[in-house]
Design a protein around this motif. Sequence first.
Motif, PDB file in Angstrom:
ATOM      1  N   ILE A 112       0.849  -1.202   0.000  1.00 36.63           N
ATOM      2  CA  ILE A 112       0.000   0.000   0.000  1.00 36.63           C
ATOM      3  C   ILE A 112       0.877   1.242   0.000  1.00 36.63           C
ATOM      4  CG2 ILE A 112      -1.714   1.303   1.351  1.00 36.63           C
ATOM      5  CD1 ILE A 112      -2.422  -1.428   2.706  1.00 36.63           C
ATOM      6  N   TYR A 113       0.528   2.203  -0.837  1.00 32.09           N
ATOM      7  CA  TYR A 113       1.215   3.512  -0.813  1.00 32.09           C
ATOM      8  C   TYR A 113       0.242   4.533  -0.250  1.00 32.09           C
ATOM      9  CZ  TYR A 113       3.126   7.935  -2.645  1.00 32.09           C
ATOM     10  OH  TYR A 113       3.588   9.218  -2.769  1.00 32.09           O
ATOM     11  N   MET A 114       0.643   5.223   0.828  1.00 35.59           N
ATOM     12  CA  MET A 114      -0.198   6.279   1.393  1.00 35.59           C
ATOM     13  C   MET A 114      -0.086   7.491   0.473  1.00 35.59           C
ATOM     14  SD  MET A 114      -1.165   4.493   3.864  1.00 35.59           S
ATOM     15  CE  MET A 114      -2.460   5.647   4.255  1.00 35.59           C
ATOM     16  N   SER A 115      -1.236   7.959  -0.035  1.00 32.12           N
ATOM     17  CA  SER A 115      -1.183   9.037  -1.026  1.00 32.12           C
ATOM     18  C   SER A 115      -2.481   9.835  -1.036  1.00 32.12           C
ATOM     19  CB  SER A 115      -0.976   8.409  -2.407  1.00 32.12           C
ATOM     20  OG  SER A 115      -1.294   9.326  -3.420  1.00 32.12           O
ATOM     21  N   PRO A 116      -2.377  11.170  -1.136  1.00 34.09           N
ATOM     22  CA  PRO A 116      -3.633  11.932  -1.226  1.00 34.09           C
ATOM     23  C   PRO A 116      -4.406  11.616  -2.500  1.00 34.09           C
ATOM     24  CG  PRO A 116      -1.702  13.386  -1.465  1.00 34.09           C
ATOM     25  CD  PRO A 116      -1.186  12.027  -1.150  1.00 34.09           C
ATOM     26  N   CYS A 171       5.501   5.040   2.834  1.00 34.06           N
ATOM     27  CA  CYS A 171       5.241   6.452   3.146  1.00 34.06           C
ATOM     28  C   CYS A 171       6.037   7.337   2.198  1.00 34.06           C
ATOM     29  CB  CYS A 171       5.693   6.772   4.571  1.00 34.06           C
ATOM     30  SG  CYS A 171       5.042   5.668   5.805  1.00 34.06           S
ATOM     31  N   GLY A 172       5.351   8.229   1.524  1.00 31.70           N
ATOM     32  CA  GLY A 172       6.038   9.197   0.682  1.00 31.70           C
ATOM     33  C   GLY A 172       6.441  10.406   1.504  1.00 31.70           C
ATOM     34  N   HIS A 173       7.217  11.291   0.910  1.00 33.24           N
ATOM     35  CA  HIS A 173       7.580  12.551   1.561  1.00 33.24           C
ATOM     36  C   HIS A 173       7.860  13.567   0.459  1.00 33.24           C
ATOM     37  CE1 HIS A 173       8.064  13.162   5.914  1.00 33.24           C
ATOM     38  NE2 HIS A 173       8.549  14.330   5.549  1.00 33.24           N
ATOM     39  N   TYR A 174       8.181  14.762   0.813  1.00 31.20           N
ATOM     40  CA  TYR A 174       8.485  15.830  -0.162  1.00 31.20           C
ATOM     41  C   TYR A 174       7.300  15.976  -1.129  1.00 31.20           C
ATOM     42  CZ  TYR A 174      12.783  14.275   1.958  1.00 31.20           C
ATOM     43  OH  TYR A 174      13.702  13.870   2.873  1.00 31.20           O
ATOM     44  N   GLU A 175       7.564  15.984  -2.460  1.00 31.70           N
ATOM     45  CA  GLU A 175       6.449  16.131  -3.415  1.00 31.70           C
ATOM     46  C   GLU A 175       5.855  14.777  -3.808  1.00 31.70           C
ATOM     47  OE1 GLU A 175       4.813  18.826  -4.233  1.00 31.70           O
ATOM     48  OE2 GLU A 175       6.169  19.854  -2.874  1.00 31.70           O
ATOM     49  N   GLY A 176       6.340  13.718  -3.180  1.00 29.35           N
ATOM     50  CA  GLY A 176       5.842  12.383  -3.506  1.00 29.35           C
ATOM     51  C   GLY A 176       6.983  11.514  -4.009  1.00 29.35           C
ATOM     52  N   SER A 225      -5.743   7.095   0.671  1.00 28.55           N
ATOM     53  CA  SER A 225      -5.699   8.464   1.199  1.00 28.55           C
ATOM     54  C   SER A 225      -6.452   8.487   2.522  1.00 28.55           C
ATOM     55  CB  SER A 225      -6.390   9.396   0.202  1.00 28.55           C
ATOM     56  OG  SER A 225      -6.715  10.619   0.831  1.00 28.55           O
ATOM     57  N   ILE A 226      -5.986   9.316   3.452  1.00 30.83           N
ATOM     58  CA  ILE A 226      -6.756   9.430   4.709  1.00 30.83           C
ATOM     59  C   ILE A 226      -7.654  10.668   4.698  1.00 30.83           C
ATOM     60  CG2 ILE A 226      -5.146   8.069   6.100  1.00 30.83           C
ATOM     61  CD1 ILE A 226      -4.436  10.894   7.432  1.00 30.83           C
ATOM     62  N   GLY A 227      -7.735  11.354   3.568  1.00 35.38           N
ATOM     63  CA  GLY A 227      -8.656  12.489   3.504  1.00 35.38           C
ATOM     64  C   GLY A 227      -8.242  13.477   2.441  1.00 35.38           C
ATOM     65  N   ASP A 228      -9.140  14.364   2.120  1.00 37.97           N
ATOM     66  CA  ASP A 228      -8.900  15.333   1.052  1.00 37.97           C
ATOM     67  C   ASP A 228      -8.125  16.543   1.564  1.00 37.97           C
ATOM     68  OD1 ASP A 228     -10.182  13.671  -0.641  1.00 37.97           O
ATOM     69  OD2 ASP A 228     -12.035  14.825  -0.767  1.00 37.97           O
ATOM     70  N   TYR A 229      -6.908  16.298   1.952  1.00 39.67           N
ATOM     71  CA  TYR A 229      -5.990  17.358   2.377  1.00 39.67           C
ATOM     72  C   TYR A 229      -4.591  16.782   2.197  1.00 39.67           C
ATOM     73  CZ  TYR A 229      -6.948  14.370   6.368  1.00 39.67           C
ATOM     74  OH  TYR A 229      -7.183  13.268   7.152  1.00 39.67           O
ATOM     75  N   VAL A 230      -3.590  17.656   2.204  1.00 43.52           N
ATOM     76  CA  VAL A 230      -2.219  17.186   1.960  1.00 43.52           C
ATOM     77  C   VAL A 230      -1.377  17.354   3.216  1.00 43.52           C
ATOM     78  CG1 VAL A 230      -0.128  17.535   0.578  1.00 43.52           C
ATOM     79  CG2 VAL A 230      -2.367  17.694  -0.509  1.00 43.52           C
ATOM     80  N   LEU A 231      -0.742  16.271   3.633  1.00 40.09           N
ATOM     81  CA  LEU A 231       0.166  16.294   4.784  1.00 40.09           C
ATOM     82  C   LEU A 231       1.607  16.291   4.276  1.00 40.09           C
ATOM     83  CD1 LEU A 231      -1.836  13.610   6.697  1.00 40.09           C
ATOM     84  CD2 LEU A 231      -1.554  15.949   7.473  1.00 40.09           C
ATOM     85  N   THR A 232       2.536  16.528   5.186  1.00 43.09           N
ATOM     86  CA  THR A 232       3.951  16.601   4.805  1.00 43.09           C
ATOM     87  C   THR A 232       4.497  15.253   4.347  1.00 43.09           C
ATOM     88  OG1 THR A 232       4.153  18.304   6.466  1.00 43.09           O
ATOM     89  CG2 THR A 232       6.199  17.343   5.687  1.00 43.09           C
ATOM     90  N   GLY A 233       4.018  14.196   4.979  1.00 44.46           N
ATOM     91  CA  GLY A 233       4.549  12.882   4.638  1.00 44.46           C
ATOM     92  C   GLY A 233       3.521  11.792   4.879  1.00 44.46           C
ATOM     93  N   GLY A 234       3.848  10.576   4.449  1.00 45.80           N
ATOM     94  CA  GLY A 234       2.932   9.448   4.595  1.00 45.80           C
ATOM     95  C   GLY A 234       3.000   8.796   5.972  1.00 45.80           C
ATOM     96  N   GLU A 235       3.850   9.339   6.874  1.00 43.90           N
ATOM     97  CA  GLU A 235       4.030   8.689   8.180  1.00 43.90           C
ATOM     98  C   GLU A 235       2.757   8.785   9.023  1.00 43.90           C
ATOM     99  OE1 GLU A 235       6.342  10.512   6.641  1.00 43.90           O
ATOM    100  OE2 GLU A 235       7.881   8.985   6.338  1.00 43.90           O
TER     101      GLU A 235
HETATM  102  C1  LIG Z   1       3.436  16.629   0.528  1.00 42.80           C
HETATM  103  S1  LIG Z   1       2.751  15.085   0.160  1.00 42.80           S
HETATM  104  C2  LIG Z   1       2.824  15.059  -1.611  1.00 42.80           C
HETATM  105  C3  LIG Z   1       1.598  15.598  -2.228  1.00 42.80           C
HETATM  106  C4  LIG Z   1       1.633  15.563  -3.739  1.00 42.80           C
HETATM  107  N1  LIG Z   1       2.576  16.523  -4.246  1.00 42.80           N
HETATM  108  C5  LIG Z   1       0.247  15.874  -4.282  1.00 42.80           C
HETATM  109  O1  LIG Z   1      -0.057  17.046  -4.520  1.00 42.80           O
HETATM  110  O2  LIG Z   1      -0.568  14.955  -4.452  1.00 42.80           O
HETATM  111  C6  LIG Z   1       4.006  13.954   0.617  1.00 42.80           C
HETATM  112  C7  LIG Z   1       3.539  12.564   0.986  1.00 42.80           C
HETATM  113  O3  LIG Z   1       2.649  12.634   2.082  1.00 42.80           O
HETATM  114  C8  LIG Z   1       1.722  11.569   2.020  1.00 42.80           C
HETATM  115  N2  LIG Z   1       0.367  12.136   2.132  1.00 42.80           N
HETATM  116  C9  LIG Z   1       0.052  13.455   2.157  1.00 42.80           C
HETATM  117  N3  LIG Z   1      -1.246  13.645   2.289  1.00 42.80           N
HETATM  118  C10 LIG Z   1      -1.821  12.422   2.379  1.00 42.80           C
HETATM  119  C11 LIG Z   1      -3.158  11.962   2.517  1.00 42.80           C
HETATM  120  N4  LIG Z   1      -4.185  12.798   2.593  1.00 42.80           N
HETATM  121  N5  LIG Z   1      -3.367  10.635   2.590  1.00 42.80           N
HETATM  122  C12 LIG Z   1      -2.346   9.772   2.508  1.00 42.80           C
HETATM  123  N6  LIG Z   1      -1.056  10.146   2.342  1.00 42.80           N
HETATM  124  C13 LIG Z   1      -0.775  11.452   2.276  1.00 42.80           C
HETATM  125  C14 LIG Z   1       2.005  10.807   0.729  1.00 42.80           C
HETATM  126  O4  LIG Z   1       2.765   9.652   1.039  1.00 42.80           O
HETATM  127  C15 LIG Z   1       2.793  11.793  -0.091  1.00 42.80           C
HETATM  128  O5  LIG Z   1       3.693  11.168  -0.972  1.00 42.80           O
END
Ligand SMILES: C[S@@+](CC[C@H](N)C(=O)[O-])C[C@H]1O[C@@H](n2cnc3c(N)ncnc32)[C@H](O)[C@@H]1O
Length: 244
Positions: free
Chosen positions: A83-87, A110-115, A129-139
Motif C-alpha cells: 500500500i502507498y499512502m497518497s492523497p 510512506c512518501g515525503h516531499y512532493e511524492g 488516502s486518509i482524507g482530502d488534504y495534503v500532509l507533509t509525509g505518509g508517516e
Molecule cells: C506533501 S505530500 C505530496 C503531495 C503531492 N505533491 C500531491 O499534490 O498529491 C508527501 C507525501 O505525504 C503523504 N500524504 C500526504 N497527504 C496524504 C493523505 N491525505 N493521505 C495519505 N497520504 C498522504 C504521501 O505519502 C505523499 O507522498
Amino acid sequence: MRIDILTTFPEMFSSVFAASILKRAIERELIDIRIHNIREHSDSKHKNTDDYPFGGGAGMVMMVQPVWDCMDAVTGGENVHRIYMSPKGAPLTQTRACELASYDRLVILCGHYEGIDERIMNIVDEEISIGDYVLTGGELPAMVLVDCIARHVDGVLGSSDSVKDESFSQGLLEYPQYTRPAEFRGMSVPEVLLNGNHAEIDRWRREQAIKVTKERRPDILKDAVLSKKELSFLESLLKEEYEE
Ligand SMILES: C[S@@+](CC[C@H](N)C(=O)[O-])C[C@H]1O[C@@H](n2cnc3c(N)ncnc32)[C@H](O)[C@@H]1O
C-alpha cells in the motif's frame, strides 16, 4: 498479522506504537510492526533519497531506486499486499480497514516531499488516502491506517462488540455515550440508560444513531440496514424536518 512500514523518518513511529491499544497488541504478538528506513537502501554515497523533479517545479521527489530496493528487501519477492499512502489514493473507509485486517502481511509505503517517482507504482497494489488534504509525509497517514486496521484484528480490542457498534460499522454513526456521574452541573444522563432495561436501551441507542447519522452524515444512511420500526422512526424524523 505483520505490517512492514517503509519510511525516511522511522523515528516518527516510536511514540504512537508505544502507547495504549497498539502497544498492547504488539506486546501480545497480535500484530508485528516493523519499521524500515528507506535511506539505508540508497545506492548514493550520501544515502540520498530525493532529487529534483524532471521538467522542473517546486520541491523534491523521492527517488525510485532506494524505495524499490527497500521494498524488495522487505518483501523478499513474496506476494505481499503493498500500500502507498497518497492523497491521490482511494479514501480510507471502515470497510476497507476491516478487509485489510484479514491479510497476513501488509507493506505500507510512506512518501515525503512532493511524492515518489511514479515508476514505483509498478510495485504498489493499492493507494490509500486518509482524507482530502495534503500532509507533509505518509508517516501520519500510515499510523492512522495501522491504528484503524488493528482495531479489526481479532483480540486487539477487549470486546469484538466495540467494533460492531462503532461509527460507520453498520452504516450509522454511533449513539451518544455517557458515564458517571449521572448528574453533572445540572445536566442529566438520559433516564433510559439508568433503568437497566436492555431492550429499551438498545432501541434508544439505535434511534439515536439513526438521528445523529441523519443530521450529520445522511450520505452514509443509505448503507444502513434498518428494521421496519427503525424505518418508520426515520420517516418520522424526515416528516418533522419537512414540517418545520
Ligand atoms: C506533501 S505530500 C505530496 C503531495 C503531492 N505533491 C500531491 O499534490 O498529491 C508527501 C507525501 O505525504 C503523504 N500524504 C500526504 N497527504 C496524504 C493523505 N491525505 N493521505 C495519505 N497520504 C498522504 C504521501 O505519502 C505523499 O507522498
